[in-house]
Motif scaffolding. Sequence first.
Motif, short mmCIF file in Angstrom:
data_model
loop_
_atom_site.label_atom_id
_atom_site.label_comp_id
_atom_site.label_asym_id
_atom_site.label_seq_id
_atom_site.Cartn_x
_atom_site.Cartn_y
_atom_site.Cartn_z
N THR A 101 1.56 0.88 -9.19
CA THR A 101 0.67 1.50 -8.19
C THR A 101 0.86 2.99 -8.00
O THR A 101 0.08 3.62 -7.30
CB THR A 101 0.81 0.80 -6.83
N GLY A 105 -1.16 3.53 -11.31
CA GLY A 105 -2.22 3.13 -10.39
C GLY A 105 -3.61 3.21 -10.97
O GLY A 105 -4.46 2.34 -10.73
N ILE A 109 -6.26 -0.10 -11.32
CA ILE A 109 -7.59 -0.32 -10.74
C ILE A 109 -8.65 -0.53 -11.83
O ILE A 109 -9.59 -1.30 -11.65
CB ILE A 109 -8.01 0.81 -9.77
N PHE A 157 0.18 0.86 0.50
CA PHE A 157 -0.89 0.00 0.03
C PHE A 157 -0.59 -1.44 0.40
O PHE A 157 0.56 -1.87 0.42
CB PHE A 157 -0.99 0.02 -1.50
N ASP A 158 -1.65 -2.22 0.67
CA ASP A 158 -1.59 -3.67 0.54
C ASP A 158 -2.15 -3.92 -0.85
O ASP A 158 -3.37 -3.82 -1.07
CB ASP A 158 -2.44 -4.36 1.61
N VAL A 159 -1.29 -4.21 -1.82
CA VAL A 159 -1.73 -4.25 -3.21
C VAL A 159 -2.72 -5.37 -3.46
O VAL A 159 -3.57 -5.28 -4.36
CB VAL A 159 -0.52 -4.35 -4.17
N GLU A 161 -5.14 -6.28 -1.35
CA GLU A 161 -6.43 -5.75 -0.93
C GLU A 161 -6.93 -4.69 -1.91
O GLU A 161 -8.12 -4.59 -2.20
CB GLU A 161 -6.33 -5.16 0.48
N LEU A 162 -5.99 -3.87 -2.42
CA LEU A 162 -6.35 -2.88 -3.44
C LEU A 162 -6.94 -3.57 -4.67
O LEU A 162 -7.96 -3.14 -5.21
CB LEU A 162 -5.11 -2.07 -3.83
N ALA A 163 -6.30 -4.66 -5.09
CA ALA A 163 -6.77 -5.39 -6.27
C ALA A 163 -8.16 -5.99 -6.03
O ALA A 163 -9.04 -5.92 -6.90
CB ALA A 163 -5.78 -6.49 -6.64
N GLY A 165 -10.44 -4.93 -3.93
CA GLY A 165 -11.40 -3.84 -3.87
C GLY A 165 -11.73 -3.29 -5.25
O GLY A 165 -12.85 -2.80 -5.48
N ALA A 166 -10.76 -3.35 -6.16
CA ALA A 166 -10.97 -2.82 -7.51
C ALA A 166 -11.68 -3.80 -8.42
O ALA A 166 -12.11 -3.43 -9.52
CB ALA A 166 -9.63 -2.42 -8.12
#
Length: 275
Positions: A101, A105, A109, A157-159, A161-163, A165-166
């Motif tokens: 990340t 990172g 994404i 990050f909340d990874v 949620e990042l994942a 969103g990506a």
Amino acid sequence: MEMEQIIDKYFRAGRLPHIWCPGCGNGIVTGAIVKAIDKLALDKDGVAVVSGIGCSSRASGYLDFNTVHSAHGRALPVATGIKLSEPRLKVIVVTGDGDATAIGGNHFIHAARRNIDLTVVLYNNNIYGMTGGQYSPLTPTDSKATTAPFGTVDRSFDVTELAKGAGATFVARATTYHTPTLVDVITQGIQHEGFSIIEAITACPISFGRQNKMGAAPNMMKWQKDNGVMLAAYEKMTDEQKAGKFPIGVLYKTTAPEYTAEYDKVIARAQKGGK
């Protein structure tokens, strides 16, 4: 299969013992990966394990599969190349919170956006453990690190949620305390056709735990036990009850076109002259 048999079958004996610190949870996560592979009865030659750089990324050197210990943050593009050239392979990416990340990172994404069929197991120990205890993008706000001796002000990050969103199509989380759940979600991630990310919460008692006065490894495992809550139960909790807790299990799952399959269509069109 007993753990001793699993070690004999899936680990490179000449590379053991490992270099992980006493109390580190990375061995538990690595064990969960091979238990998932064994559960699925996958052919060892049909599995590729790719790692970047960091404590977690040493796992690829211990495992007796097709393995690559790549450059810092670059595990995902290497894994993408392997999957595109050999779509039959089950490609598992072993990475850490900093490797995936921070420097990695951008790759993270875009691998999620493409929905390429990779299973990413992200060992999250909340810190750069191998290089001196610096804070990472997943270090909780106000936590101490060698690069933040008075506490980091960065929002983490909340990874998961990042994942989402990506564009990841399978997102899960478990801890080294909840090992059966960890094995189960990794198993499901390998079976899923598309980009899968499993956040494995693991303890680093030497760097993160010591700097943040969390106690010895058993205390950090107890923290995981007390704060990791299965998603179905978590969703029934009030906001007050959720404070300090985090959901575990399969957090998100959907379907979307898989990248290598779509790329094969491009190749077919090109071979027909673009028609």
